[in-house]
Design a protein around this motif. Structure first.
Motif: not given
Length: 197
Positions: A57-67, A71-75, A145-151
């Protein structure tokens, strides 16, 4: 008050349909928009998210890419994030329902409706759908967006065919805007009639 759920996989046009519903006079609670608000600049969840996921997180709120990378791929990590976010969204939804309790029909826009089992408490479910090729084209046109992220995203979502099978109402966005708008208009008339208003 009859409460309906609105859902659809990524790139199906759910946001456009939610806007059309609002223009028809139906209050819509947008779970994603609420999450953005809670995680945005000054959002009430920033401290809890930063404590659990340092550096996201930072002044602009959550950094969605970092978060997302955390969390992606880790249940387990995704579950930890949901434990922070979901109670706050539920509280906001309860406020929305109290505020609109005199309305005949309200809609809860919930992307992962079937995945969370939320459909059981609703009068019905509206699924927004489009052909797979159109969905893919829409999603891959999004910045970053990438094809892998979409998948990966699709893998986390109930398949469109299954959503359509379980739907009470289907809005097809694979056609023109005017056609989609006409479908939404007819649906609202039907729901209001069912509510006896």
């Amino acid at each position: 008050m009859k409460i309906y759920g609105l859902t659809g996989s990524i790139g199906m046009g759910k946001s456009a349909v939610a806007t059309m519903l609002r223009r028809e006079g139906v209050p819509v609670f947008d779970a994603d928009a609420e999450v953005h608000h809670l995680q945005g600049p000054g959002g009430s969840l920033l401290a809890a998210i930063e404590a659990r996921f340092p550096g996201t997180t930072g002044a602009n709120g959550v950094d969605r890419a970092k978060l997302g990378a955390t969390v992606f791929g880790d249940p387990a990590e995704l579950k930890a994030l949901e434990a922070i976010v979901h109670p706050a969204v539920r509280a906001a939804r309860a406020r929305f329902l109290r505020h609109n309790r005199s309305r005949a029909v309200v809609v809860l826009d919930i992307p992962l409706l079937f995945e969370s089992g939320g459909q059981r408490r609703l009068a019905g479910v509206i699924v927004v759908s489009a052909p797979a090729w159109k969905q893919r084209r829409r999603v891959l046109a999004r910045p970053g967006m990438t094809a892998e992220k979409f998948r990966r995203i699709l893998h986390l979502q109930t398949p469109d065919a299954e959503k359509r099978r379980r739907a009470d109402y289907i809005i097809n966005t694979g056609t023109t805007i005017a056609s989609t708008r006409a479908q939404v208009h007819a649906l609202v008339a039907c729901l209001v009639r069912k509510a006896g208003r």
